[in-house]
Design a protein around this motif. Structure first.
Motif, PDB file in Angstrom:
ATOM      1  N   PHE A 192       5.578   3.679  12.868  1.00 11.98           N
ATOM      2  CA  PHE A 192       4.566   3.923  11.845  1.00 11.98           C
ATOM      3  C   PHE A 192       5.044   4.963  10.827  1.00 11.98           C
ATOM      4  CE2 PHE A 192       1.852   2.191  15.146  1.00 11.98           C
ATOM      5  CZ  PHE A 192       0.840   1.535  14.446  1.00 11.98           C
ATOM      6  N   PHE A 193       4.628   4.749   9.587  1.00  9.78           N
ATOM      7  CA  PHE A 193       4.766   5.713   8.495  1.00  9.78           C
ATOM      8  C   PHE A 193       3.365   6.247   8.209  1.00  9.78           C
ATOM      9  CE2 PHE A 193       4.605   6.885   4.037  1.00  9.78           C
ATOM     10  CZ  PHE A 193       5.857   7.446   3.772  1.00  9.78           C
ATOM     11  N   VAL A 194       3.239   7.558   8.043  1.00  8.91           N
ATOM     12  CA  VAL A 194       1.919   8.165   7.837  1.00  8.91           C
ATOM     13  C   VAL A 194       1.783   8.686   6.409  1.00  8.91           C
ATOM     14  CG1 VAL A 194       0.360  10.030   8.538  1.00  8.91           C
ATOM     15  CG2 VAL A 194       1.646   8.776  10.261  1.00  8.91           C
ATOM     16  N   VAL A 195       0.651   8.418   5.792  1.00  7.37           N
ATOM     17  CA  VAL A 195       0.329   8.935   4.465  1.00  7.37           C
ATOM     18  C   VAL A 195      -0.861   9.881   4.608  1.00  7.37           C
ATOM     19  CG1 VAL A 195      -0.458   8.380   2.132  1.00  7.37           C
ATOM     20  CG2 VAL A 195       1.170   6.861   3.298  1.00  7.37           C
ATOM     21  N   GLY A 196      -0.661  11.141   4.240  1.00  2.82           N
ATOM     22  CA  GLY A 196      -1.734  12.127   4.320  1.00  2.82           C
ATOM     23  C   GLY A 196      -2.431  12.311   2.989  1.00  2.82           C
ATOM     24  N   LEU A 197      -3.747  12.480   3.029  1.00  6.18           N
ATOM     25  CA  LEU A 197      -4.544  12.733   1.830  1.00  6.18           C
ATOM     26  C   LEU A 197      -5.497  13.887   2.104  1.00  6.18           C
ATOM     27  CD1 LEU A 197      -4.597   9.332   2.454  1.00  6.18           C
ATOM     28  CD2 LEU A 197      -5.222   9.395   0.044  1.00  6.18           C
ATOM     29  N   HIS A 198      -5.806  14.661   1.049  1.00  9.51           N
ATOM     30  CA  HIS A 198      -6.789  15.733   1.181  1.00  9.51           C
ATOM     31  C   HIS A 198      -7.194  16.185  -0.216  1.00  9.51           C
ATOM     32  CE1 HIS A 198      -3.917  19.182   0.402  1.00  9.51           C
ATOM     33  NE2 HIS A 198      -3.070  18.191   0.655  1.00  9.51           N
ATOM     34  N   SER A 199      -8.206  17.015  -0.280  1.00  9.62           N
ATOM     35  CA  SER A 199      -8.825  17.339  -1.570  1.00  9.62           C
ATOM     36  C   SER A 199      -7.964  18.194  -2.485  1.00  9.62           C
ATOM     37  CB  SER A 199     -10.171  18.040  -1.338  1.00  9.62           C
ATOM     38  OG  SER A 199      -9.984  19.256  -0.626  1.00  9.62           O
ATOM     39  N   ASN A 200      -7.002  18.938  -1.930  1.00 14.07           N
ATOM     40  CA  ASN A 200      -6.173  19.825  -2.746  1.00 14.07           C
ATOM     41  C   ASN A 200      -4.742  19.338  -2.898  1.00 14.07           C
ATOM     42  OD1 ASN A 200      -8.135  21.859  -3.394  1.00 14.07           O
ATOM     43  ND2 ASN A 200      -8.027  22.535  -1.265  1.00 14.07           N
ATOM     44  N   ALA A 201      -4.521  18.052  -2.701  1.00 14.45           N
ATOM     45  CA  ALA A 201      -3.179  17.491  -2.858  1.00 14.45           C
ATOM     46  C   ALA A 201      -2.722  17.608  -4.308  1.00 14.45           C
ATOM     47  CB  ALA A 201      -3.159  16.027  -2.417  1.00 14.45           C
ATOM     48  N   LEU A 237       2.399   0.263   9.375  1.00 11.79           N
ATOM     49  CA  LEU A 237       3.422  -0.282  10.260  1.00 11.79           C
ATOM     50  C   LEU A 237       4.742  -0.512   9.531  1.00 11.79           C
ATOM     51  CD1 LEU A 237       0.893  -2.710  11.768  1.00 11.79           C
ATOM     52  CD2 LEU A 237       2.390  -1.379  13.263  1.00 11.79           C
ATOM     53  N   HIS A 238       5.826  -0.025  10.116  1.00 11.02           N
ATOM     54  CA  HIS A 238       7.140  -0.252   9.522  1.00 11.02           C
ATOM     55  C   HIS A 238       7.550  -1.719   9.567  1.00 11.02           C
ATOM     56  CE1 HIS A 238       9.122   3.290   7.974  1.00 11.02           C
ATOM     57  NE2 HIS A 238       8.443   3.997   8.845  1.00 11.02           N
ATOM     58  N   ALA A 239       7.069  -2.428  10.564  1.00  6.90           N
ATOM     59  CA  ALA A 239       7.420  -3.844  10.664  1.00  6.90           C
ATOM     60  C   ALA A 239       6.995  -4.608   9.416  1.00  6.90           C
ATOM     61  CB  ALA A 239       6.766  -4.458  11.907  1.00  6.90           C
ATOM     62  N   GLN A 240       5.955  -4.140   8.759  1.00  7.21           N
ATOM     63  CA  GLN A 240       5.500  -4.832   7.557  1.00  7.21           C
ATOM     64  C   GLN A 240       6.472  -4.644   6.390  1.00  7.21           C
ATOM     65  OE1 GLN A 240       1.251  -5.418   6.948  1.00  7.21           O
ATOM     66  NE2 GLN A 240       0.923  -3.655   8.278  1.00  7.21           N
ATOM     67  N   PHE A 241       7.132  -3.475   6.338  1.00  9.31           N
ATOM     68  CA  PHE A 241       8.152  -3.290   5.313  1.00  9.31           C
ATOM     69  C   PHE A 241       9.303  -4.268   5.536  1.00  9.31           C
ATOM     70  CE2 PHE A 241       6.402   1.180   5.634  1.00  9.31           C
ATOM     71  CZ  PHE A 241       5.651   1.090   4.479  1.00  9.31           C
ATOM     72  N   GLU A 242       9.619  -4.521   6.816  1.00 12.04           N
ATOM     73  CA  GLU A 242      10.662  -5.490   7.140  1.00 12.04           C
ATOM     74  C   GLU A 242      10.242  -6.891   6.689  1.00 12.04           C
ATOM     75  OE1 GLU A 242      13.586  -4.956   8.185  1.00 12.04           O
ATOM     76  OE2 GLU A 242      13.359  -2.806   8.560  1.00 12.04           O
ATOM     77  N   GLN A 243       8.988  -7.236   6.924  1.00 12.39           N
ATOM     78  CA  GLN A 243       8.492  -8.545   6.496  1.00 12.39           C
ATOM     79  C   GLN A 243       8.624  -8.706   4.981  1.00 12.39           C
ATOM     80  OE1 GLN A 243       4.595  -8.146   8.937  1.00 12.39           O
ATOM     81  NE2 GLN A 243       4.816 -10.320   8.563  1.00 12.39           N
ATOM     82  N   LEU A 244       8.270  -7.644   4.259  1.00 13.65           N
ATOM     83  CA  LEU A 244       8.356  -7.701   2.800  1.00 13.65           C
ATOM     84  C   LEU A 244       9.799  -7.840   2.338  1.00 13.65           C
ATOM     85  CD1 LEU A 244       5.728  -4.953   1.952  1.00 13.65           C
ATOM     86  CD2 LEU A 244       5.558  -7.367   1.331  1.00 13.65           C
TER      87      LEU A 244
END
Length: 234
Positions: A136-145, A161-168
Motif C-alpha cells: 500500500f501507498f498512503v496519502v495523508g491529508l489534514h487542514s494545515n497541509a 494498492l500498489h497492485a493497481q499501479f502495476e495494472q495501469l
C-alpha cells in the motif's frame, strides 16, 4: 477486533466525498474510485490516539481481501479522523507514522508476510507498506497541509494498492494518468510538488504526509516480523 461498520452516511465521510468531487481536486484516480463506488470510508475518533486502531486494521484487511476477490482498478480505503483539527505539518506527520506503525505491528503479530514485490526498509527506494500481504501507498491529508490537494478539514489517511499501479502500467495507462494528475495539481497549487517521484527513484515514505522534507529526513517507521521484502518489480 471489531468488525468494520458502515460509515457511508457519516457527516465527515460525506464531506470527504465532496472534497474529492470538487472540480479542482487533482487526483483523477480518487475521482474514479468514488464515481465507481469503490472508495471505502471509515470514520475514526482521533489520529493522535490508538483508540480506533482495532477498528481500522480489520477494515483494512477486509479491503485487501475484497480486492483479491475482485481486482478492479481504482479502489481506495480512506480513514477520516474526527480530530484534532489544529495539527501542524510536523505533528500530522508524527501521528500518521504512529498510526501506520500500530497497524503494521498488528499485521506482523498475526503473521502476515510482507508483500514480496516491495521492500520493507523505509529508506529503500522500493519501499511500500504491506498489510495482509498487499503493498500500500498512503496519502495523508489534514487542514494545515501546505499543498491544497492535501488540505482537508479533518486528518485523513488514504490507502492505495500498489497492485493497481502495476495494472495501469500493464495497460499502458500509468504515464498518461500520472501526467494528468501532476498538471492538475500544478494548476491548483501554482507550483510543481517537489516531493513527487516515481516508485524506485526514492523512498515513497517521503511522500506520505505531504510535508516537504530534505535529504536529512529519516522515516520513523520500523518494520516488524521476520518476513523480509524484496524489490518491487517496477
Amino acid at each position: 477486533m471489531q468488525l468494520p461498520r458502515d460509515d457511508t452516511h457519516h457527516p465527515r465521510a460525506e464531506a470527504f466525498r465532496a472534497f474529492i468531487r470538487d472540480a479542482g481536486f487533482p487526483c483523477v484516480g480518487a475521482k474514479s474510485a468514488l464515481s465507481k463506488g469503490q472508495m471505502r470510508v471509515l470514520v475514526a475518533r482521533d489520529i493522535t490516539s490508538a483508540w480506533d486502531d482495532m477498528r481500522i486494521y480489520p477494515a483494512l484487511m477486509a479491503f485487501a481481501a475484497r480486492y483479491r476477490q475482485r481486482p478492479d482498478l481504482f479502489q481506495s480505503f480512506a480513514v477520516i479522523f474526527e480530530g484534532p483539527g489544529d495539527l501542524d505539518e510536523e505533528g500530522f506527520e508524527r501521528h500518521l507514522w504512529d498510526r501506520v506503525q500500530s497497524l503494521a505491528d498488528k499485521d506482523a503479530w498475526l503473521g502476515h508476510p510482507w508483500d514480496e514485490r516491495v521492500a520493507r526498509e523505509p529508506d529503500n527506494p522500493h519501499f511500500s507498506l504491506s498489510f495482509a500481504g498487499e503493498a500500500f501507498f498512503v496519502v495523508g491529508l489534514h487542514s494545515n497541509a501546505s499543498r491544497p490537494a492535501r488540505r482537508f478539514s479533518s486528518p485523513a489517511l488514504v490507502f492505495n494498492l500498489h497492485a493497481q499501479f502495476e495494472q495501469l502500467r500493464e495497460a499502458g495507462r500509468y504515464e498518461k494518468l500520472r501526467s494528468s494528475i501532476l498538471q492538475r495539481d500544478e494548476v491548483l497549487a501554482g507550483s510543481v510538488n517537489p516531493m513527487l517521484a516515481r516508485h524506485g527513484e526514492t523512498s515513497e515514505a517521503r511522500q506520505y504526509s505531504g510535508r516537504v522534507v530534505g535529504e536529512e529526513w529519516r522515516c520513523p517507521f520500523r518494520p516488524r516480523g521476520t518476513n523480509a521484502g524484496g524489490a518491487d518489480v517496477r
